[in-house]
Design a protein around this motif. Structure first.
Motif, short mmCIF file in Angstrom:
data_model
loop_
_atom_site.label_atom_id
_atom_site.label_comp_id
_atom_site.label_asym_id
_atom_site.label_seq_id
_atom_site.Cartn_x
_atom_site.Cartn_y
_atom_site.Cartn_z
N PHE A 196 -14.02 -4.01 3.50
CA PHE A 196 -13.45 -4.54 2.32
C PHE A 196 -12.70 -2.94 1.73
O PHE A 196 -11.88 -3.50 0.66
CB PHE A 196 -14.61 -4.59 1.35
CG PHE A 196 -15.33 -5.96 1.59
CD1 PHE A 196 -14.82 -7.22 0.96
CD2 PHE A 196 -16.00 -5.96 2.90
CE1 PHE A 196 -15.67 -8.34 1.34
CE2 PHE A 196 -16.98 -7.13 3.16
CZ PHE A 196 -16.67 -8.40 2.46
N CYS A 197 -12.77 -2.16 1.94
CA CYS A 197 -12.35 -0.79 1.29
C CYS A 197 -11.07 0.04 2.12
O CYS A 197 -10.55 0.79 1.59
CB CYS A 197 -13.27 0.33 0.93
SG CYS A 197 -14.62 -0.57 -0.02
N TRP A 198 -10.84 -0.56 3.50
CA TRP A 198 -9.98 0.49 4.30
C TRP A 198 -8.84 -0.53 4.62
O TRP A 198 -8.75 -1.53 5.36
CB TRP A 198 -10.73 0.74 5.72
CG TRP A 198 -10.08 1.49 6.41
CD1 TRP A 198 -9.17 1.34 7.60
CD2 TRP A 198 -9.86 2.99 6.16
NE1 TRP A 198 -8.59 2.34 7.95
CE2 TRP A 198 -8.97 3.47 7.33
CE3 TRP A 198 -10.48 3.97 5.35
CZ2 TRP A 198 -8.82 4.85 7.51
CZ3 TRP A 198 -10.08 5.29 5.59
CH2 TRP A 198 -9.28 5.62 6.60
N PRO A 199 -7.83 -0.29 3.83
CA PRO A 199 -6.51 -1.20 4.15
C PRO A 199 -6.25 -0.61 5.77
O PRO A 199 -5.80 0.54 6.09
CB PRO A 199 -5.34 -0.56 2.97
CG PRO A 199 -6.31 0.06 2.28
CD PRO A 199 -7.34 0.89 2.83
N VAL A 200 -5.97 -1.65 6.55
CA VAL A 200 -5.39 -1.31 7.84
C VAL A 200 -3.90 -1.26 7.95
O VAL A 200 -3.28 -2.61 7.72
CB VAL A 200 -6.26 -2.45 8.81
CG1 VAL A 200 -5.95 -2.07 10.37
CG2 VAL A 200 -7.67 -2.25 8.70
N ARG A 201 -3.39 -0.28 8.61
CA ARG A 201 -2.07 -0.19 8.74
C ARG A 201 -1.14 -1.26 9.30
O ARG A 201 -0.44 -1.97 8.91
CB ARG A 201 -1.72 1.26 9.26
CG ARG A 201 -0.21 1.37 9.44
CD ARG A 201 0.22 2.58 10.31
NE ARG A 201 -0.64 2.83 11.48
CZ ARG A 201 -0.16 2.17 12.72
NH1 ARG A 201 1.10 1.38 12.57
NH2 ARG A 201 -0.85 2.41 13.72
N THR A 202 -1.83 -1.78 10.60
CA THR A 202 -1.40 -3.07 11.14
C THR A 202 -1.66 -4.31 10.61
O THR A 202 -0.90 -5.29 11.29
CB THR A 202 -1.94 -2.78 12.75
OG1 THR A 202 -3.43 -2.79 12.58
CG2 THR A 202 -1.61 -1.46 13.35
N LEU A 203 -2.21 -4.08 9.78
CA LEU A 203 -2.32 -5.77 9.00
C LEU A 203 -1.36 -5.82 7.70
O LEU A 203 -1.35 -6.97 7.31
CB LEU A 203 -3.90 -5.86 8.37
CG LEU A 203 -5.14 -5.97 9.11
CD1 LEU A 203 -6.53 -5.99 8.50
CD2 LEU A 203 -4.74 -6.83 10.37
N LYS A 204 -0.61 -4.77 7.45
CA LYS A 204 0.18 -4.72 6.31
C LYS A 204 1.58 -5.44 6.92
O LYS A 204 2.15 -5.44 7.89
CB LYS A 204 0.82 -3.53 5.72
CG LYS A 204 1.57 -3.33 4.76
CD LYS A 204 2.02 -2.08 4.22
CE LYS A 204 2.89 -1.96 3.06
NZ LYS A 204 3.15 -0.55 2.51
N GLU A 205 1.80 -6.64 5.93
CA GLU A 205 3.15 -7.27 6.32
C GLU A 205 4.32 -6.55 5.76
O GLU A 205 4.21 -5.76 4.81
CB GLU A 205 3.17 -8.73 5.60
CG GLU A 205 2.07 -9.56 5.99
CD GLU A 205 1.90 -11.03 5.25
OE1 GLU A 205 2.23 -11.03 3.96
OE2 GLU A 205 1.80 -12.05 6.03
N LYS A 206 5.29 -6.78 6.58
CA LYS A 206 6.70 -5.81 6.19
C LYS A 206 7.15 -6.38 4.91
O LYS A 206 7.29 -7.41 4.40
CB LYS A 206 7.86 -6.52 7.25
CG LYS A 206 9.00 -5.59 7.20
CD LYS A 206 10.11 -5.92 8.12
CE LYS A 206 11.17 -4.95 8.03
NZ LYS A 206 12.15 -5.23 9.18
N GLY A 207 7.11 -5.10 4.09
CA GLY A 207 7.46 -5.39 2.52
C GLY A 207 6.35 -5.84 1.66
O GLY A 207 6.66 -6.32 0.55
N GLY A 208 5.02 -6.07 2.40
CA GLY A 208 4.16 -6.80 1.82
C GLY A 208 3.07 -5.63 1.12
O GLY A 208 3.11 -4.54 1.30
#
Length: 368
Positions: free
Chosen positions: A326-338
Motif C-alpha cells: 500500500f505504501c511503496w510505489p513500484v517504478r515499473t507500475l507507473k504509466e508513462k506520464g501518469g
C-alpha cells in the motif's frame, strides 16, 4: 462532525466487531496530555476505547511524528542501532515499536487483502535469512537456540500486480509451505489461479494438490479387505509448473522448466493471457525478495544488522512485506506520464498511495 469511517469497535464480543463505518461509534471524550486524542464509544456494546487502539501508537509515550520517523527509517533499510542514533531514542524503543507495527501490519493485511479477486497468477518462493546465528552454529541441546538459526520467508507473490499475497516466516519445512498455500487459497476465495510457478522445492506439489485438488472417493468393489482411501487429483483448471536453475561458479547456465499439473498447452494459454509472464519463471517473486532485502536491513546479506531476536525479526518481516503493498510505489507500475502506483492500487484494493503515517494510524482488527 467527526469522521469515524475508518474506525470500528475492537471489542470481540460486540455484534458490530470489526465493522467499519457502521454508525455505532461516537466521540465521548478526549484523552492525552493535551486532550488531542478522541475517546470513542460503541453504542452496540457500550465499550469505550481510544482511537489509537489497534495501532502501533496505542499507549505510546513518544510524539506521533517520532514514532512515524522510527518506522520510516525501518522501512528504508536502517537497522535498529542506526535508527536509534538518527531518531535519538533507545534501541529497545525501536524494537518495541517494530513489534507493534508488525502485529498491526499482519492484522491490517488480513483485512485489506482478505480477498484478491484480480489475482490470476501466483509465484511462490523462499528467501533465506537468520536470527542471532546461522543454523550450522546452533546447538540442538541449548534451549536458547530454539528460536535462533536460519529463518525463511515463504512468499506468495502476484506478478501481474506486484502484490504480496502472503508471507510465512519460519523454518523451511512442509508445514510452512502448507500454511502459505492455504493462505493463498483463502485470498483467492478457494479458486485456483490460472498459473502457479515455484522452484523445485518438493513440498509445493503436495501442498498445492491438497489445497486446490478435487477429492476422489473410490467406489466399493465388494471384495474383502479395507476399501481404498479417498485421494485428490488435480482439476482441469489447475496449472502448476516448476523452474530448475543449473549454476556454475555462482552463475545460472541453464534453466529447465517442467509442467507438473495441467498440460503444456494449458500452461501456454495461461502465459499468453498473463500481463507479466512470457515464460515459466519465478523472476518476479525473486525480484521482490531483492526489494525486500533493500527495505529490511536485517535481510541484507553479510551485514551486522542481522536479527538478534526471533519475534522482532518476524514482526519486521510482516511490517516490511505488507506495508509494501500500500505504501511503496513500484517504478515499473507507473504509466508513462501518469501517477505513481502501488501494488494495491493496481489490484484495485486502494485508490491512492498510502503514506506510512496513514498505514500505521489505521486501527487493525486483531482477534488475539
Amino acid at each position: 462532525m467527526d469522521d469515524l469511517s475508518r474506525f470500528c469497535c475492537l471489542n470481540s464480543r460486540c455484534p458490530d466487531f470489526g465493522r467499519r463505518d457502521a454508525g455505532n461509534l461516537t466521540v465521548t471524550g478526549r484523552l492525552g496530555k493535551h486532550r488531542q486524542f478522541r475517546l470513542l464509544y460503541c453504542r452496540s456494546c457500550r465499550t469505550r476505547f481510544s482511537e489509537r487502539k489497534g495501532t502501533p501508537l496505542y499507549r505510546a509515550h513518544l510524539p506521533e511524528d517520532k514514532v512515524t520517523s522510527i518506522l520510516e527509517h525501518i522501512t528504508e533499510g536502517c537497522g535498529v542501532l542506526k535508527t536509534a542514533r538518527l531518531v535519538k531514542v533507545h534501541p529497545d524503543t525501536v524494537s518495541r515499536y517494530t513489534r507493534a507495527a508488525g502485529a498491526q501490519a499482519r492484522a491490517a493485511h488480513d483485512e485489506l487483502v482478505a480477498r484478491s479477486p484480480e489475482t490470476r497468477e501466483v509465484q511462490l518462493d523462499e528467501a533465506w535469512s537468520f536470527v542471532a546465528k546461522k543454523e550450522k552454529n546452533c546447538d540442538e541441546d541449548d534451549p536458547e537456540d530454539q528460536l535462533r538459526g536460519d529463518c525463511w520467508d515463504h512468499v506468495a507473490f502476484d506478478p501481474e500486480h506486484r502484490l504480496v499475497l502472503a508471507v510465512v516466516p519460519g523454518e523451511r519445512t512442509a508445514e510452512s509451505v502448507q500454511e502459505l498455500v492455504g493462505e493463498v487459497k483463502g485470498r483467492l476465495d478457494g479458486r485456483a489461479p490460472d498459473l502457479i510457478t515455484t522452484d523445485e522445492y518438493a513440498p509445493y506439489e503436495g501442498a498445492i494438490l491438497e489445497a486446490f485438488g478435487t477429492e476422489v472417493v473410490p467406489p466399493r468393489t465388494g471384495r474383502p479387505g479395507r476399501p481404498r482411501s479417498p485421494y485428490k487429483v488435480a482439476p482441469a483448471g489447475l496449472n502448476y509448473a516448476t523452474v530448475h536453475k543449473t549454476r556454475k561458479k555462482g552463475r545460472v547456465v541453464e534453466v529447465t522448466r517442467r509442467v507438473i499439473f495441467g498440460t503444456a498447452a494449458t500452461v501456454e494459454a495461461a502465459l499468453a493471457a498473463s500481463a507479466a509472464s512470457r515464460t515459466i519463471n519465478t523472476s518476479f517473486v525473486e525480484r521482490h525478495n531483492g526489494t525486500d532485502r533493500n527495505r529490511n536491513a536485517r535481510k541484507v546479506r553479510k551485514t551486522y544488522c542481522f536479527s538478534k531476536d526471533w519475534w522482532t525479526h518476524r514482526a519486521a518481516t510482516f511490517f516490511s512485506k505488507y506495508s509494501y503493498n500500500f505504501c511503496w510505489p513500484v517504478r515499473t507500475l507507473k504509466e508513462k506520464g501518469g501517477e505513481a502506483r502501488t501494488p494495491a492500487m493496481l489490484a484495485k484494493l486502494a485508490d491512492h498511495v498510502w503514506t506510512l503515517a496513514e498505514w500505521i494510524k489505521r486501527p487493525a482488527v486483531q482477534l488475539a
